[in-house]
Design a protein around this motif. Structure first.
Motif, mmCIF file in Angstrom:
data_model
loop_
_atom_site.group_PDB
_atom_site.id
_atom_site.type_symbol
_atom_site.label_atom_id
_atom_site.label_comp_id
_atom_site.label_asym_id
_atom_site.label_seq_id
_atom_site.Cartn_x
_atom_site.Cartn_y
_atom_site.Cartn_z
ATOM 1 N N ILE A 9 0.827 -1.213 0.000
ATOM 2 C CA ILE A 9 0.000 0.000 0.000
ATOM 3 C C ILE A 9 0.861 1.263 0.000
ATOM 4 O O ILE A 9 0.379 2.340 0.320
ATOM 5 C CB ILE A 9 -0.975 0.007 1.192
ATOM 6 N N GLY A 10 2.119 1.120 -0.361
ATOM 7 C CA GLY A 10 2.986 2.281 -0.459
ATOM 8 C C GLY A 10 3.821 2.504 0.792
ATOM 9 O O GLY A 10 3.788 1.708 1.734
ATOM 10 N N LEU A 11 4.547 3.588 0.788
ATOM 11 C CA LEU A 11 5.446 3.903 1.895
ATOM 12 C C LEU A 11 4.661 4.266 3.151
ATOM 13 O O LEU A 11 3.685 5.016 3.076
ATOM 14 C CB LEU A 11 6.352 5.083 1.523
ATOM 15 N N PRO A 12 5.060 3.731 4.321
ATOM 16 C CA PRO A 12 4.429 4.159 5.573
ATOM 17 C C PRO A 12 4.566 5.660 5.761
ATOM 18 O O PRO A 12 5.545 6.275 5.313
ATOM 19 C CB PRO A 12 5.202 3.383 6.646
ATOM 20 N N HIS A 13 3.598 6.265 6.413
ATOM 21 C CA HIS A 13 3.605 7.714 6.619
ATOM 22 C C HIS A 13 4.875 8.131 7.349
ATOM 23 O O HIS A 13 5.250 7.564 8.367
ATOM 24 C CB HIS A 13 2.383 8.142 7.435
ATOM 25 N N GLY A 14 5.554 9.117 6.798
ATOM 26 C CA GLY A 14 6.721 9.683 7.459
ATOM 27 C C GLY A 14 8.033 8.977 7.176
ATOM 28 O O GLY A 14 9.082 9.429 7.627
ATOM 29 N N ILE A 15 8.012 7.869 6.404
ATOM 30 C CA ILE A 15 9.250 7.151 6.149
ATOM 31 C C ILE A 15 10.068 7.880 5.084
ATOM 32 O O ILE A 15 9.529 8.402 4.106
ATOM 33 C CB ILE A 15 8.989 5.692 5.701
ATOM 34 N N ALA A 16 11.362 7.924 5.301
ATOM 35 C CA ALA A 16 12.285 8.460 4.304
ATOM 36 C C ALA A 16 13.123 7.295 3.785
ATOM 37 O O ALA A 16 13.687 6.533 4.574
ATOM 38 C CB ALA A 16 13.178 9.527 4.923
ATOM 39 N N ALA B 252 -0.526 -2.079 -7.817
ATOM 40 C CA ALA B 252 -0.312 -0.832 -8.563
ATOM 41 C C ALA B 252 -0.309 0.390 -7.649
ATOM 42 O O ALA B 252 0.276 1.415 -7.988
ATOM 43 C CB ALA B 252 -1.382 -0.683 -9.637
ATOM 44 N N GLY B 253 -0.954 0.296 -6.485
ATOM 45 C CA GLY B 253 -0.928 1.412 -5.542
ATOM 46 C C GLY B 253 0.205 1.329 -4.555
ATOM 47 O O GLY B 253 0.326 2.185 -3.671
ATOM 48 N N GLY B 254 1.038 0.320 -4.704
ATOM 49 C CA GLY B 254 2.152 0.123 -3.784
ATOM 50 C C GLY B 254 3.480 0.521 -4.390
ATOM 51 O O GLY B 254 3.547 1.190 -5.424
ATOM 52 N N VAL B 255 4.547 0.055 -3.750
ATOM 53 C CA VAL B 255 5.883 0.416 -4.188
ATOM 54 C C VAL B 255 6.834 -0.720 -3.847
ATOM 55 O O VAL B 255 6.610 -1.470 -2.886
ATOM 56 C CB VAL B 255 6.343 1.733 -3.513
ATOM 57 N N PRO C 49 16.180 5.412 2.758
ATOM 58 C CA PRO C 49 17.610 5.656 3.036
ATOM 59 C C PRO C 49 18.416 5.822 1.756
ATOM 60 O O PRO C 49 18.016 5.388 0.673
ATOM 61 C CB PRO C 49 18.030 4.389 3.796
ATOM 62 N N ASP C 50 19.569 6.442 1.895
ATOM 63 C CA ASP C 50 20.489 6.561 0.767
ATOM 64 C C ASP C 50 20.844 5.164 0.251
ATOM 65 O O ASP C 50 21.004 4.217 1.017
ATOM 66 C CB ASP C 50 21.763 7.287 1.191
ATOM 67 N N GLY C 51 20.996 5.068 -1.064
ATOM 68 C CA GLY C 51 21.345 3.785 -1.664
ATOM 69 C C GLY C 51 20.152 2.954 -2.075
ATOM 70 O O GLY C 51 20.315 1.850 -2.609
ATOM 71 N N PHE C 52 18.933 3.451 -1.842
ATOM 72 C CA PHE C 52 17.706 2.752 -2.214
ATOM 73 C C PHE C 52 16.870 3.662 -3.109
ATOM 74 O O PHE C 52 16.979 4.884 -3.025
ATOM 75 C CB PHE C 52 16.886 2.372 -0.972
ATOM 76 N N HIS C 53 16.033 3.056 -3.928
ATOM 77 C CA HIS C 53 15.112 3.859 -4.723
ATOM 78 C C HIS C 53 13.805 3.086 -4.910
ATOM 79 O O HIS C 53 13.791 1.840 -4.845
ATOM 80 C CB HIS C 53 15.711 4.245 -6.077
ATOM 81 N N PRO C 54 12.686 3.801 -5.124
ATOM 82 C CA PRO C 54 11.385 3.146 -5.278
ATOM 83 C C PRO C 54 11.058 2.854 -6.742
ATOM 84 O O PRO C 54 11.428 3.600 -7.650
ATOM 85 C CB PRO C 54 10.420 4.177 -4.700
ATOM 86 N N ILE C 55 10.354 1.753 -6.955
ATOM 87 C CA ILE C 55 9.782 1.403 -8.251
ATOM 88 C C ILE C 55 8.294 1.161 -8.024
ATOM 89 O O ILE C 55 7.923 0.460 -7.076
ATOM 90 C CB ILE C 55 10.442 0.144 -8.847
ATOM 91 N N PRO C 56 7.421 1.730 -8.839
ATOM 92 C CA PRO C 56 5.980 1.501 -8.641
ATOM 93 C C PRO C 56 5.633 0.023 -8.687
ATOM 94 O O PRO C 56 6.193 -0.742 -9.478
ATOM 95 C CB PRO C 56 5.338 2.264 -9.804
ATOM 96 N N GLY C 57 4.689 -0.389 -7.833
ATOM 97 C CA GLY C 57 4.221 -1.763 -7.829
ATOM 98 C C GLY C 57 3.471 -2.101 -9.107
ATOM 99 O O GLY C 57 3.023 -1.213 -9.845
ATOM 100 N N GLN C 58 3.330 -3.403 -9.369
ATOM 101 C CA GLN C 58 2.673 -3.884 -10.578
ATOM 102 C C GLN C 58 1.458 -4.739 -10.202
ATOM 103 O O GLN C 58 1.324 -5.187 -9.076
ATOM 104 C CB GLN C 58 3.656 -4.721 -11.411
#
Length: 250
Positions: A187-194, A209-212, A196-205
């Motif tokens: 369901i996507g990133l938890p509220h307030g989460i950042a 589709a509403g996740g990551v 960390p460096d070295g990671f990146h998001p890709i949209p869910g499939q």
């Protein structure tokens, strides 16, 4: 195995897709649904393999015989039993299959623990690193799609892709196995989460589709898994806080 310069080649680390699903309390087990979920995972694995190993179909075997869908008989036969052969009350189906390429090359090992009265179920697909290639040779987008496609048949609420080295590093860091080189957040990133460096998001499939999917740098996963585990510990704690907050609001 020798490299072209005469050195000794290091075997590629195997990597595993693992997804987990929570069951509703008091649900009725429908073993045909469980069997179809495993069949869906097999399809997802086979559809993902061509970029890594070519177009040859997998032969699925449990060591005694070859299995092709429908798998209801296999699922029923793998329900947990007592030493005397009687079924365990509320038992899950616990089994495994090996997916082999022509020539008997074992490309994928599939295992499951599903159904029964357990609160959670799981499916794992372990890819042989020497045959399917090391994790860092796969594209993050391809891996994210694979993770979502394996999670989809189970309507899984947790999923990750990891290597043996990274799993050990997560244990040393004190992180759970809910996180990995790729981590599915339905369901996507938890509220307030950042992130960390070295990671990146890709949209869910698919159904996610509403996740990551949060992806670590795959080269760093291979050479410095403890560095990746430290970042994943932050994500794991944020996910756990989010789950606790959700439970409190219920």
């Amino acid at each position: 195995m020798r490299t072209p310069d005469g050195g000794t080649a290091v075997a590629a680390d195997d990597w595993t897709v693992q997804v987990l699903t929570r069951y509703r309390p008091g649900r009725t087990v429908e073993w045909a649904v469980t069997a179809r979920a495993i069949e869906g995972v097999m399809d997802a694995v086979e559809n993902a393999l061509p970029p890594a190993v070519g177009t040859a179909a997998l032969r699925w075997s449990d060591g005694d015989r070859e299995w092709t869908p429908p798998l209801l008989d296999l699922v029923l036969s793998r329900r947990e039993r007592h030493d005397d052969g009687d079924l365990v009350s509320g038992a899950s189906s616990v089994g495994d299959l090996r997916g082999e390429l022509p020539g008997g090359r074992p490309a994928v090992a599939l295992s499951w623990e599903l159904g029964g009265q357990a609160a959670v179920g799981s499916v794992r697909a372990r890819f042989d690193g020497d045959i399917c290639g090391p994790l860092q040779d796969r594209s993050p987008q391809w891996l994210a799609e694979l993770l979502c496609s394996v999670a989809d048949p189970l309507d899984a609420d947790r999923g990750q892709i990891t290597t043996r080295a990274l799993s050990r590093a997560l244990g040393r860091a004190g992180a759970s196995l809910d996180v990995g080189a790729l981590t599915l957040l339905p369901i996507g990133l938890p509220h307030g989460i950042a992130i960390p460096d070295g990671f990146h998001p890709i949209p869910g499939q698919q159904r996610y589709a509403g996740g990551v999917v949060i992806v670590a740098d795959l080269h760093t996963v291979a050479v410095s898994p403890d560095v990746v585990a430290a970042g994943l510990l932050e994500i794991d704690r944020a996910m756990d806080s989010g789950r606790q907050g959700e439970a409190t609001r219920r």
